[in-house]
Write a protein that holds these residues in place. Structure first.
Motif, mmCIF file in Angstrom:
data_model
loop_
_atom_site.group_PDB
_atom_site.id
_atom_site.type_symbol
_atom_site.label_atom_id
_atom_site.label_comp_id
_atom_site.label_asym_id
_atom_site.label_seq_id
_atom_site.Cartn_x
_atom_site.Cartn_y
_atom_site.Cartn_z
ATOM 1 N N LEU A 153 0.811 -1.226 0.000
ATOM 2 C CA LEU A 153 0.000 0.000 0.000
ATOM 3 C C LEU A 153 0.843 1.273 0.000
ATOM 4 O O LEU A 153 0.299 2.361 0.174
ATOM 5 C CB LEU A 153 -0.923 0.001 1.223
ATOM 6 N N THR A 154 2.147 1.142 -0.212
ATOM 7 C CA THR A 154 3.025 2.317 -0.142
ATOM 8 C C THR A 154 2.619 3.398 -1.139
ATOM 9 O O THR A 154 2.525 4.584 -0.788
ATOM 10 C CB THR A 154 4.485 1.912 -0.390
ATOM 11 N N ALA A 155 2.377 3.004 -2.392
ATOM 12 C CA ALA A 155 2.007 3.980 -3.420
ATOM 13 C C ALA A 155 0.663 4.621 -3.092
ATOM 14 O O ALA A 155 0.477 5.835 -3.259
ATOM 15 C CB ALA A 155 1.960 3.310 -4.790
ATOM 16 N N VAL A 156 -0.266 3.808 -2.605
ATOM 17 C CA VAL A 156 -1.577 4.332 -2.213
ATOM 18 C C VAL A 156 -1.431 5.321 -1.069
ATOM 19 O O VAL A 156 -2.048 6.383 -1.061
ATOM 20 C CB VAL A 156 -2.517 3.177 -1.809
ATOM 21 N N GLY A 157 -0.590 4.972 -0.089
ATOM 22 C CA GLY A 157 -0.379 5.857 1.043
ATOM 23 C C GLY A 157 0.210 7.197 0.638
ATOM 24 O O GLY A 157 -0.205 8.242 1.143
ATOM 25 N N SER A 158 1.162 7.176 -0.297
ATOM 26 C CA SER A 158 1.756 8.438 -0.776
ATOM 27 C C SER A 158 0.706 9.309 -1.437
ATOM 28 O O SER A 158 0.676 10.536 -1.238
ATOM 29 C CB SER A 158 2.884 8.122 -1.764
ATOM 30 N N PHE A 159 -0.172 8.693 -2.220
ATOM 31 C CA PHE A 159 -1.255 9.428 -2.884
ATOM 32 C C PHE A 159 -2.214 10.021 -1.852
ATOM 33 O O PHE A 159 -2.650 11.174 -1.975
ATOM 34 C CB PHE A 159 -2.001 8.494 -3.830
ATOM 35 N N LEU A 160 -2.533 9.244 -0.816
ATOM 36 C CA LEU A 160 -3.456 9.720 0.215
ATOM 37 C C LEU A 160 -2.861 10.884 1.003
ATOM 38 O O LEU A 160 -3.582 11.813 1.388
ATOM 39 C CB LEU A 160 -3.796 8.573 1.167
ATOM 40 N N ILE A 161 -1.568 10.852 1.250
ATOM 41 C CA ILE A 161 -0.922 11.946 1.983
ATOM 42 C C ILE A 161 -0.975 13.235 1.176
ATOM 43 O O ILE A 161 -1.211 14.321 1.717
ATOM 44 C CB ILE A 161 0.525 11.560 2.336
ATOM 45 N N ILE A 162 -0.784 13.134 -0.137
ATOM 46 C CA ILE A 162 -0.934 14.306 -0.995
ATOM 47 C C ILE A 162 -2.368 14.829 -0.913
ATOM 48 O O ILE A 162 -2.610 16.037 -0.804
ATOM 49 C CB ILE A 162 -0.570 13.953 -2.451
ATOM 50 N N GLY A 163 -3.327 13.894 -0.952
ATOM 51 C CA GLY A 163 -4.725 14.294 -0.820
ATOM 52 C C GLY A 163 -5.016 14.952 0.508
ATOM 53 O O GLY A 163 -5.833 15.876 0.594
ATOM 54 N N LEU A 164 -4.345 14.493 1.577
ATOM 55 C CA LEU A 164 -4.526 15.085 2.892
ATOM 56 C C LEU A 164 -4.136 16.552 2.899
ATOM 57 O O LEU A 164 -4.870 17.402 3.417
ATOM 58 C CB LEU A 164 -3.694 14.310 3.910
ATOM 59 N N PHE A 165 -2.998 16.858 2.302
ATOM 60 C CA PHE A 165 -2.592 18.257 2.216
ATOM 61 C C PHE A 165 -3.583 19.055 1.370
ATOM 62 O O PHE A 165 -3.848 20.231 1.638
ATOM 63 C CB PHE A 165 -1.184 18.371 1.643
#
Length: 249
Positions: A153-165
């Motif tokens: 889920l690393t790639a998904v997590g990176s995408f979600l963190i961008i979405g968080l910002f």
């Protein structure tokens, strides 16, 4: 906020970890979940106190004649203190030990819990309770998925963190626009992002356990930081769900 302590341990790809049942891993994850549960219990108690006990409530929050609820100066200081502590700790706690990591966790949990009393003034008690149960159920299912999946889920997590910002910026902009449509979109995206982060952070914790190689001090630190990430994910998911489905007073 929940992204500020995601770098305490590098992870290894999910498909490289030993996925066999491991008593040490179970103990580590149980320690994280116990700390999250105790943190939520403490937060609920403090929120009830600050939201219903008049002497404390009147110091923390304001209620206008039109029913609008807000924070007093003290309430604002308490509400923003966790963010300040997280930012400060990212510069000052370069090599945390279990005690300092635990102190950070409980300090943030206490402050967030006290600030959540404002919810008792905005939403009905039944709505808060039912939304909490829904959040707890979703948290359990999502965390189980993150723990058991073999998909990295690393790639998904990176995408979600961008979405968080992204939703943080959108929320700040909407403080001036007061757009109900933008608020709705932010709430929906917030639910999706923090739901995903629960699964991602659970898997990240599991992978970090294998990398720590039995280092008890490192695991003590990781337990507190991991609990903090999951706690913040839970609280944010709860608040976004409450904004979408909660019944206001």
């Amino acid at each position: 906020m929940s992204d500020l302590n995601r770098g305490y341990a590098r992870t290894v790809p999910a498909d490289r970890a030993d996925m066999s049942v491991d008593a040490g891993l179970r103990s580590f994850m149980l320690g994280v979940y116990n700390k999250v549960a105790l943190g939520l219990l403490l937060s609920a108690g403090l929120a009830f106190l600050t939201g219903t006990f008049a002497p404390v409530r009147d110091l923390m929050f304001t209620q206008a004649a039109n029913g609008r609820v807000g924070y007093s100066l003290l309430g604002m200081a308490v509400a923003f203190a966790p963010l300040a502590i997280l930012l400060l700790s990212s510069f000052t706690m370069r090599n945390p030990n279990p005690r300092s990591a635990g102190a950070l966790y409980w300090s943030i949990v206490t402050l967030i819990g006290a600030s959540l009393g404002v919810l008792a003034l905005v939403y009905t008690g039944t709505s808060i309770f039912s939304t909490f149960l829904i959040t707890a159920t979703a948290f359990g299912a999502l965390s189980l998925f993150g723990y058991s999946t073999k998909k990295d889920l690393t790639a998904v997590g990176s995408f979600l963190i961008i979405g968080l910002f992204g939703i943080i910026i959108a929320s700040l902009v909407n403080m001036f626009l007061h757009s109900s449509m933008m608020a709705f979109i932010v709430n929906v995206l917030g639910v999706l992002i923090f739901a995903g982060l629960i699964a991602y952070d659970t898997q990240r914790l599991k992978m970090s356990y294998y990398q720590m190689g039995g280092d008890q001090s490192a695991m003590g630190v990781a337990t507190s930081y991991g609990a903090l990430s999951l706690y913040l994910n839970f609280i944010n998911l709860f608040q976004f769900l409450l904004s979408l489905f909660g019944s206001r007073r």
